[in-house]
Design an enzyme around this catalytic site. Structure first.
Site, PDB file in Angstrom:
ATOM      1  N   TYR A   1      76.021  86.180  71.689  1.00  0.00           N
ATOM      2  CA  TYR A   1      77.310  85.560  72.841  1.00  0.00           C
ATOM      3  C   TYR A   1      77.070  86.310  74.325  1.00  0.00           C
ATOM      4  CZ  TYR A   1      79.290  82.844  68.501  1.00  0.00           C
ATOM      5  OH  TYR A   1      79.819  82.123  68.018  1.00  0.00           O
TER       6      TYR A   1
ATOM      7  N   SER B   1      70.278  80.580  68.188  1.00  0.00           N
ATOM      8  CA  SER B   1      71.375  80.665  69.062  1.00  0.00           C
ATOM      9  C   SER B   1      72.582  81.599  67.915  1.00  0.00           C
ATOM     10  CB  SER B   1      72.080  80.364  69.466  1.00  0.00           C
ATOM     11  OG  SER B   1      72.634  78.969  68.884  1.00  0.00           O
ATOM     12  N   ASP B   2      73.933  82.216  67.952  1.00  0.00           N
ATOM     13  CA  ASP B   2      74.728  82.277  67.465  1.00  0.00           C
ATOM     14  C   ASP B   2      75.180  81.455  67.516  1.00  0.00           C
ATOM     15  OD1 ASP B   2      76.617  83.888  66.139  1.00  0.00           O
ATOM     16  OD2 ASP B   2      77.215  85.671  66.925  1.00  0.00           O
ATOM     17  N   CYS B   3      76.213  80.531  66.859  1.00  0.00           N
ATOM     18  CA  CYS B   3      76.793  79.466  66.718  1.00  0.00           C
ATOM     19  C   CYS B   3      77.488  79.581  67.880  1.00  0.00           C
ATOM     20  CB  CYS B   3      77.762  79.442  65.588  1.00  0.00           C
ATOM     21  SG  CYS B   3      76.849  79.981  63.744  1.00  0.00           S
TER      22      CYS B   3
ATOM     23  N   ALA C   1      76.908  79.567  70.757  1.00  0.00           N
ATOM     24  CA  ALA C   1      76.346  81.004  71.637  1.00  0.00           C
ATOM     25  C   ALA C   1      75.789  79.705  73.350  1.00  0.00           C
ATOM     26  CB  ALA C   1      75.771  81.138  72.166  1.00  0.00           C
TER      27      ALA C   1
END
Length: 720
Positions: A227, A258-260, A262
């Site tokens: 993030y 990607s992180d969720c 992000a």
């Protein structure tokens, strides 16, 4: 030039048939992409992808979890949390666990597809392991990691990935993921807005090595961006991290997720972009392949504005198509060796036994005095108490699956004692609140029993990820204290009972154990040991197994003396840079036996020009002077010239578990390659510096506190 050499090396390492198969898959991926409409291409770049019926593509959600068992997807074996697995110092066991998770994942996937269930947590792309460095014990997600050391983290993470992905040269059993790349370890409250700018020295010595190992040694298929920003760029949209380092320098061939949300953070949290479309373009141009979230719905707008081209979209899509082909799930692939795993593998007896053995190997004995342990199974009276003694939730940690069987600590203890033993139980106190009743019979019962076992510490309500733990710190901990209600209860017991108290600590991170160690005769760190945790603990408490776990993190003496939580400098952190404030050192752990170290020899393996081209040869002996077999974990630490300045005070370069039978002496050897002896310089480069190197073989990281604890250690200096 380096990139070309790496690519050639990877190609040579694969059998020709495998190379041909991968080339064919690449052509098939290109063909599939060429047949998609632009809107279809956009849809395949988000974690929840629709099917494309005319191309034979089923719906698929890229999001699944397998941190310590198939997570969030119903019935599965719940293995110990990674911090507990790390405490085993046993890569072979970790690889077995990774393989078992992948086996259950394949079985569950087959059933889900038969049921036409394409929902989240049913796929074969697993966003595990977490190889961030547990640099600060206040981080709530430290439980997900493999501890504070880059070499241990990389070694254990590599073993886990190899187990998960299987050993076929082409096909993946499941796709594992190295997360969260990079320089990410809290605070949780600022992860969507923080900019982290570590020194080049810390970046390359601490924050990147485990990721490099997973890419180059394990062949991990997925990398997840973090993030936070790194040097001003979103980690999920960083050209430096995703393209320059990951793909070009390290030769990564898989896909990046990607992180969720992000990508949303790129414009809403970090304010790098002015619009959602611009954020999409930044991420795609940097090298992101798939977004967990919803911002990629603006990809059409990004193309219309000229921020991206269809060629950019095609380039992002291809690694995703390749992953599905390597999993054998783009269409039914009869050549994939993992497509016929049966449902009865889920929660099998073999996996249950593996979970129990891993929990046994991961629990750490911190103190044992006045003959407190092991407990005689024929003890007359035994009292079990504490907020976590009979609650299965205290076994789990986070990102857990659901088992159809659990062994609480109370169940495990009762399963061991004689049928003639009087065992009694009361919680005695609340998890994190004062006991309201002024009369607490549990205190008297605890005092009257021959021995009292108190289960206390943290659980997933008190530490974890932002939004999961329900404390006031968004998952992190404000300090290292054990909840006051639990400490007050232990104090009440100890005012009436002067000996025979055994404390079992739960949790995924270091806690302040000073007072606990003063009050209790024995202290065990049980972590989050998974579904078989109760039986594993009982095996150890009653002597059917011996303690062999070692701490993968330093337990500080005083949490208030730690550097600021949001400071990513490594000075004053972890065993590598802590000059004081150590209560229990990294690598520490007791057993029921005793092993002496002796006869250490260290020799540099020199090349033609008398340089240590091949590293070090280390030999020594272990002698078991006790009356029972012991599994010892000798660790090799090197202190390079300039230690404490450019170089860390010491760094772990090798470890192994060695079983030494009662009265036996065994010879142990290590060969340490030169790359582990290199010193990272201020500019991030690595070199072998000239001067004196101190090599220490010990059962914990060297420090004044380690010596005060009487930890066995031998040292020798070599000069280059």
């Amino acid at each position: 030039m380096k990139k070309e050499i790496l690519a050639a090396t990877l190609a040579v390492s694969l059998p020709s048939v495998a190379q041909e198969t991968l080339q064919r898959m690449g052509q098939e991926a290109d063909n599939i992409i060429a047949q998609m409409t632009l809107e279809e291409k956009f849809s395949q770049l988000m974690n929840e992808t629709p099917g494309i019926e005319r191309l034979g593509i089923e719906p698929y959600d890229w999001w699944n979890e397998g941190l310590h068992g198939v997570g969030r997807s119903g019935r599965a074996t719940v293995f110990p949390q990674p911090i507990c697995m790390a405490a085993t110092f046993n890569p072979d066991r970790v690889r077995q666990i990774g393989d078992a998770i992948a086996t259950e994942a394949r079985a569950k996937y087959a059933v889900a597809r038969t049921d036409r269930n394409y929902s989240r947590y049913t796929g074969l792309t697993f966003w595990s392991p977490n190889v961030n460095i547990f640099r600060d014990p206040r981080w709530g997600r430290g439980m997900e990691t493999w501890g504070e050391d880059p070499f241990l983290t990389g070694t254990m993470g590599t073993a886990f990935v190899r187990g998960m992905q299987g050993d076929d040269p082409v096909y993946l059993k499941v796709a594992a993921c190295a997360k969260h790349y990079a320089v990410h370890s809290g605070p949780e409250a600022t992860r969507h807005t923080a900019n982290v700018a570590p020194s080049q020295h810390d970046l390359w010595e601490t924050y990147l090595p485990a990721f490099r190992m997973l890419v180059q040694e394990a062949g991990v298929e997925i990398v997840m961006g973090a993030y936070n920003r790194v040097y001003g760029e979103s980690a999920s949209g960083s050209k430096l991290l995703l393209t320059d380092i990951l793909r070009q320098k390290w030769g990564f061939k898989g896909h990046i997720v990607s992180d969720c949300d992000a990508v949303t953070d790129i414009w809403k949290g970090h304010h790098i972009a002015q619009t959602e479309a611009e954020a999409c373009a930044i991420a795609i141009k940097a090298g992101l392949n798939v977004e967990c979230g919803s911002s990629f719905k603006a990809l059409r707008e990004a193309l219309d504005q000229g921020l991206l081209t269809e060629t950019d979209i095609d380039k992002a899509l291809k690694p995703l198509m390749m992953t599905r082909l390597k999993l054998g799930i783009m269409h039914h692939d009869a050549d994939c060796p993992y497509n016929n795993i049966k449902e009865d593998e889920i929660g099998s007896e073999k996996h249950i036994a593996l979970a129990r053995q891993a929990a046994v190997e991961g629990m750490v004995l911190l103190k044992n005095e006045r003959g407190a342990l092991p407990i005689d199974k024929h003890i007359h009276t035994l009292f079990v108490t504490g907020a976590g003694a009979a609650d299965a939730f205290w076994l789990m940690g986070n990102y857990f699956g659901i088992s159809d069987r659990y062994s609480t600590y109370l169940q495990g203890i009762v399963s061991k004692v004689s049928s003639g033993t009087a065992v009694n139980y009361r919680p005695g106190c609340l998890e994190n609140a004062p006991t309201q009743n002024a009369i607490n019979w549990a205190v008297a019962e605890a005092a009257e029993a021959e021995k009292t076992i108190v289960v206390m510490g943290n659980n997933g309500n008190l530490e974890g990820e932002e939004g999961e733990a329900i404390d006031s710190e968004r998952g992190d901990r404000a300090n290292l204290s054990i909840p006051k209600s639990q400490m007050d209860y232990l104090r009440q017991i100890c005012r009436r009972k002067k000996e025979g108290i055994i404390v079992v600590l739960t949790g995924g991170s270091p806690v302040d154990v000073r007072e606990v160690c003063q009050l209790a005769d024995a202290v065990v760190m049980a972590w989050y040991p998974g579904q078989e945790g109760g039986y594993a603990l009982a095996d150890l408490l009653f002597g059917d197994a011996d303690f062999s776990g070692r701490l993968p993190v330093t337990f500080p003496e005083d949490g208030d003396r730690l550097p600021p939580f949001d400071d990513y400098s490594m000075q004053g952190r972890t065993y590598k840079y802590m000059k004081d404030n150590v209560y229990f050192p990294f690598g520490y752990g007791l057993s029921y036996g005793h092993v002496d170290y002796g006869s250490l020899t260290v020799k540099a393996k020199c090349g033609k020009k008398q340089t240590p081209a091949s590293g070090l040869d280390i030999n020594f002996t272990l002698t078991n002077t006790s009356g029972r077999d012991v599994t010892e974990t000798p660790q090799v630490y090197v202190s390079a010239p300039g230690a404490g300045a450019t170089a860390p005070l010491q760094q772990l370069v090798g470890f192994q578990r060695v079983t030494v039978k009662a009265g036996e002496t065994v010879a142990v050897s290590f060969t340490i390659p030169q790359e582990r002896l290199m010193t990272v310089q201020d500019d991030g480069s690595s070199r072998l510096v000239k001067g004196d190197y101190t090599v220490t073989v010990a059962s914990a990281a060297p420090s004044p506190r380690t010596a005060a604890l009487g930890v066995a250690a031998l040292s020798q200096t070599v000069r280059w």
